[in-house]
Design a protein around this motif. Structure first.
Motif, PDB file in Angstrom:
ATOM      1  N   GLY A 180      -7.682   3.079   6.151  1.00 55.42           N
ATOM      2  CA  GLY A 180      -9.018   3.367   5.704  1.00 55.42           C
ATOM      3  C   GLY A 180      -9.442   2.523   4.565  1.00 55.42           C
ATOM      4  N   SER A 181     -10.743   2.536   4.245  1.00 59.86           N
ATOM      5  CA  SER A 181     -11.285   2.029   3.008  1.00 59.86           C
ATOM      6  C   SER A 181     -12.745   2.262   2.981  1.00 59.86           C
ATOM      7  CB  SER A 181     -10.878   0.599   2.775  1.00 59.86           C
ATOM      8  OG  SER A 181     -11.686  -0.354   3.259  1.00 59.86           O
ATOM      9  N   GLY A 182     -13.467   1.866   1.883  1.00 60.35           N
ATOM     10  CA  GLY A 182     -14.779   2.395   1.688  1.00 60.35           C
ATOM     11  C   GLY A 182     -15.891   1.515   1.349  1.00 60.35           C
ATOM     12  N   ARG A 183     -16.342   1.439   0.152  1.00 57.70           N
ATOM     13  CA  ARG A 183     -17.651   0.906  -0.210  1.00 57.70           C
ATOM     14  C   ARG A 183     -17.830  -0.493   0.324  1.00 57.70           C
ATOM     15  NH1 ARG A 183     -16.139   4.122  -4.509  1.00 57.70           N
ATOM     16  NH2 ARG A 183     -17.696   5.657  -5.087  1.00 57.70           N
ATOM     17  N   ALA A 184     -18.868  -0.668   1.132  1.00 57.28           N
ATOM     18  CA  ALA A 184     -19.162  -1.996   1.654  1.00 57.28           C
ATOM     19  C   ALA A 184     -19.816  -2.819   0.581  1.00 57.28           C
ATOM     20  CB  ALA A 184     -20.082  -1.865   2.870  1.00 57.28           C
ATOM     21  N   MET A 201       1.889 -14.385  -3.217  1.00 61.22           N
ATOM     22  CA  MET A 201       3.344 -14.299  -3.071  1.00 61.22           C
ATOM     23  C   MET A 201       3.788 -12.935  -2.542  1.00 61.22           C
ATOM     24  SD  MET A 201       4.795 -17.205  -3.837  1.00 61.22           S
ATOM     25  CE  MET A 201       3.460 -17.770  -2.764  1.00 61.22           C
ATOM     26  N   GLY A 202       3.038 -11.882  -2.858  1.00 61.91           N
ATOM     27  CA  GLY A 202       3.380 -10.568  -2.354  1.00 61.91           C
ATOM     28  C   GLY A 202       4.359  -9.831  -3.245  1.00 61.91           C
ATOM     29  N   SER A 203       4.899  -8.725  -2.723  1.00 59.32           N
ATOM     30  CA  SER A 203       5.744  -7.840  -3.514  1.00 59.32           C
ATOM     31  C   SER A 203       7.227  -8.155  -3.396  1.00 59.32           C
ATOM     32  CB  SER A 203       5.514  -6.386  -3.082  1.00 59.32           C
ATOM     33  OG  SER A 203       5.776  -6.233  -1.687  1.00 59.32           O
ATOM     34  N   GLU A 235      -0.965 -10.045   4.385  1.00 64.49           N
ATOM     35  CA  GLU A 235      -0.017  -8.988   4.745  1.00 64.49           C
ATOM     36  C   GLU A 235       0.163  -7.975   3.621  1.00 64.49           C
ATOM     37  OE1 GLU A 235       3.608 -10.740   6.043  1.00 64.49           O
ATOM     38  OE2 GLU A 235       2.725 -11.700   7.818  1.00 64.49           O
ATOM     39  N   LEU A 236       0.080  -8.432   2.369  1.00 61.15           N
ATOM     40  CA  LEU A 236       0.237  -7.520   1.239  1.00 61.15           C
ATOM     41  C   LEU A 236      -0.859  -6.467   1.231  1.00 61.15           C
ATOM     42  CD1 LEU A 236       1.532  -6.700  -1.492  1.00 61.15           C
ATOM     43  CD2 LEU A 236      -0.055  -8.312  -2.567  1.00 61.15           C
ATOM     44  N   LEU A 237      -2.120  -6.877   1.334  1.00 58.99           N
ATOM     45  CA  LEU A 237      -3.225  -5.928   1.322  1.00 58.99           C
ATOM     46  C   LEU A 237      -3.174  -5.003   2.528  1.00 58.99           C
ATOM     47  CD1 LEU A 237      -4.357  -7.699  -0.998  1.00 58.99           C
ATOM     48  CD2 LEU A 237      -6.622  -7.274  -0.042  1.00 58.99           C
ATOM     49  N   ARG A 238      -2.790  -5.536   3.657  1.00 59.73           N
ATOM     50  CA  ARG A 238      -2.719  -4.704   4.862  1.00 59.73           C
ATOM     51  C   ARG A 238      -1.594  -3.663   4.734  1.00 59.73           C
ATOM     52  NH1 ARG A 238      -5.944  -6.432   8.943  1.00 59.73           N
ATOM     53  NH2 ARG A 238      -4.778  -5.156  10.438  1.00 59.73           N
ATOM     54  N   GLU A 239      -0.539  -4.025   4.049  1.00 65.67           N
ATOM     55  CA  GLU A 239       0.536  -3.057   3.801  1.00 65.67           C
ATOM     56  C   GLU A 239       0.087  -1.983   2.821  1.00 65.67           C
ATOM     57  OE1 GLU A 239       4.937  -2.806   1.663  1.00 65.67           O
ATOM     58  OE2 GLU A 239       4.016  -4.767   2.046  1.00 65.67           O
ATOM     59  N   ARG A 251       0.802   4.775  -3.754  1.00 64.89           N
ATOM     60  CA  ARG A 251       0.086   6.040  -3.619  1.00 64.89           C
ATOM     61  C   ARG A 251      -1.276   5.821  -2.989  1.00 64.89           C
ATOM     62  NH1 ARG A 251       0.908  10.877  -5.993  1.00 64.89           N
ATOM     63  NH2 ARG A 251       2.544   9.989  -7.318  1.00 64.89           N
ATOM     64  N   ALA A 252      -1.826   4.618  -3.213  1.00 60.05           N
ATOM     65  CA  ALA A 252      -3.164   4.354  -2.677  1.00 60.05           C
ATOM     66  C   ALA A 252      -3.164   4.301  -1.172  1.00 60.05           C
ATOM     67  CB  ALA A 252      -3.693   3.043  -3.237  1.00 60.05           C
ATOM     68  N   ALA A 253      -2.020   4.057  -0.521  1.00 60.28           N
ATOM     69  CA  ALA A 253      -1.981   3.914   0.927  1.00 60.28           C
ATOM     70  C   ALA A 253      -1.447   5.157   1.609  1.00 60.28           C
ATOM     71  CB  ALA A 253      -1.109   2.711   1.291  1.00 60.28           C
TER      72      ALA A 253
END
Length: 427
Positions: free
Chosen positions: A13-17, A138-140, A372-376, A6-8
């Motif tokens: 996008g993303s936010g607080r530096a 390891m990822g999902s 790759e996990l975070l980018r997904e 749901r977060a993606a």
């Protein structure tokens, strides 16, 4: 359980530096021995071939050091095990090592299990953090799910053990939430983790209209943060039951003595309002006016017995929370990393980003670029492949930085001077 995050859902996008921290420096120290390989290359030997050989030699040296740390996890000395866990934590947070860990995940998982079972205090806390980073690497896929399924019962056992160290329980709360978010494929696992975490920050005695316990610590904050993270991937059927009943346990936490827990409770309430809007549900509280009054008090609190920095942070965040609940407006924030940026345009994305930032520290920028996990999860697409010329062109010179800082300082001074002049007129 559905794989969609749901977060993606709202695009890239993303936010607080966040400013770089000491974690990045510590991570570089762990792997600093690799610099000797590049220093030994003479200028005459430099070239494409020698550069590739140097990089390969550095990678092999890093892998050898990591193998040594993994072996030290079975050492009889508790100090040696803690040192090995600390080194693994820094290495796994500062680099992407999925290929190296893929063949050794079972060995590392067994060692972490022994540290969680037989270790005490700091050792258990470090083992929980390393487990979180291992699952993140390891990822999902099936490998990550295997790691999570193998150690989930032990994480729950340590988390619910009141005689265990608070730091160990806090680490296990974070690990349980993060690993479930990343790797759980079964709805039953998700529901059981939510129930376990809810029992930590919201005991049965705490209900609507009741008062929160007098003392809260980092354990309650970690449990609430993990619980709210898992809400972002809840299927609609289970989410509706939470919206109907269990969210009423959150308002009493707004009176907690812990500023961190008050802020987390407020952000979680805003997240639930957002999720209710997505489901087209009307999230009504019988004391909605009283809840908004509570939020207004926290958004304007000026009690002198609280630290000035705590008051400032609390007022800023609760102003955003109150604005969202009253008008539905979210204050968008931008996160920049390398040549890319992403936007945090919802409470769900903000909660997801903050959860990963809590684990990775300043290294989150590296993982946003390469993991790759975070980018997904954040909808960033495959990692960018940049050559040396593009990287060099993207760097800003020291002189350009100086000009930018000077212009920003001048503009800030003018803006503040106008405000000071108005104050002088009033006086």
């Amino acid at each position: 359980m559905p794989r969609s995050r749901r977060a993606a859902r709202r695009g890239t996008g993303s936010g607080r530096a966040s400013s770089p921290g000491s974690e990045e420096e510590a991570g570089s120290e762990v792997l600093s021995h690799c610099s000797s390989a590049s220093e030994s290359v003479s200028p005459a030997d430099e070239g494409p071939g020698s550069e590739a050989a140097s990089e390969q030699g550095q990678e092999e040296e890093v892998e050898d050091r990591l193998k040594e740390h993994m072996d030290n996890l079975l050492d009889k000395s508790a100090k040696a095990r803690q040192a090995a866990l600390q080194s693994l934590r820094l290495a796994l947070s500062s680099k992407t090592l999925s290929e190296f860990l893929l063949e050794r995940r079972l060995t590392l998982t067994d060692s972490l299990e022994k540290c969680l079972k037989k270790g005490k205090g700091e050792e258990q806390a470090l083992a929980g953090t390393v487990l979180t980073l291992l699952c993140l690497q390891m990822g999902s896929g099936p490998e990550g799910e295997e790691v999570f399924r193998g150690l989930k019962p032990l994480l729950v056992s340590v988390l619910t053990d009141s005689s265990a160290s608070p730091s160990a329980r806090q680490s296990c709360a974070t690990a349980l939430g993060m690993c479930c978010y990343i790797a759980a494929a079964d709805l039953e696992d998700l529901v059981s983790c939510l129930s376990c975490l809810e029992g930590i920050f919201s005991p049965p005695s705490t209900g609507e209209g009741g008062s929160a316990p007098a003392q809260h610590g980092p354990l309650h904050c970690s449990a609430l943060q993990s619980w709210s993270l898992l809400l972002t991937i809840c299927p609609p059927s289970h989410l509706r039951s939470i919206l109907d009943n269990r969210w009423l346990q959150l308002p009493p936490l707004l009176t907690s003595s812990s500023v961190a827990l008050r802020i987390l409770a407020g952000e979680t309430i805003a997240l639930l309002f957002e999720l209710a809007q997505d489901l087209e549900e009307d999230l009504c509280h019988q004391d909605t006016e009283f809840l908004c009054a509570q939020l207004k008090v926290l958004a304007t609190e000026s009690n002198k017995y609280r630290a000035k920095t705590d008051r400032r942070k609390q007022r800023s965040i609760f102003r955003d929370i109150l604005r969202f609940i009253e008008t539905g407006e979210y204050q968008e924030e931008t996160i920049r990393f390398g040549l890319e940026c992403m936007y945090l345009d919802s409470w769900a994305r903000q909660r997801t980003y903050q959860a990963f930032k809590e684990v990775l520290g300043s290294s989150i920028r590296h993982h946003l670029q390469n993991n790759e996990l975070l980018r997904e999860i954040f909808g960033l697409g495959p990692p960018l492949v940049l050559d040396a010329a593009a990287l060099k062109a993207s760097k800003v010179s020291r002189f350009e930085k100086h000009l930018y800082n000077s212009a920003a300082f001048k503009a800030r001074t003018k803006a503040r001077s106008r405000v000071r002049d108005k104050r002088a007129d009033v006086l």
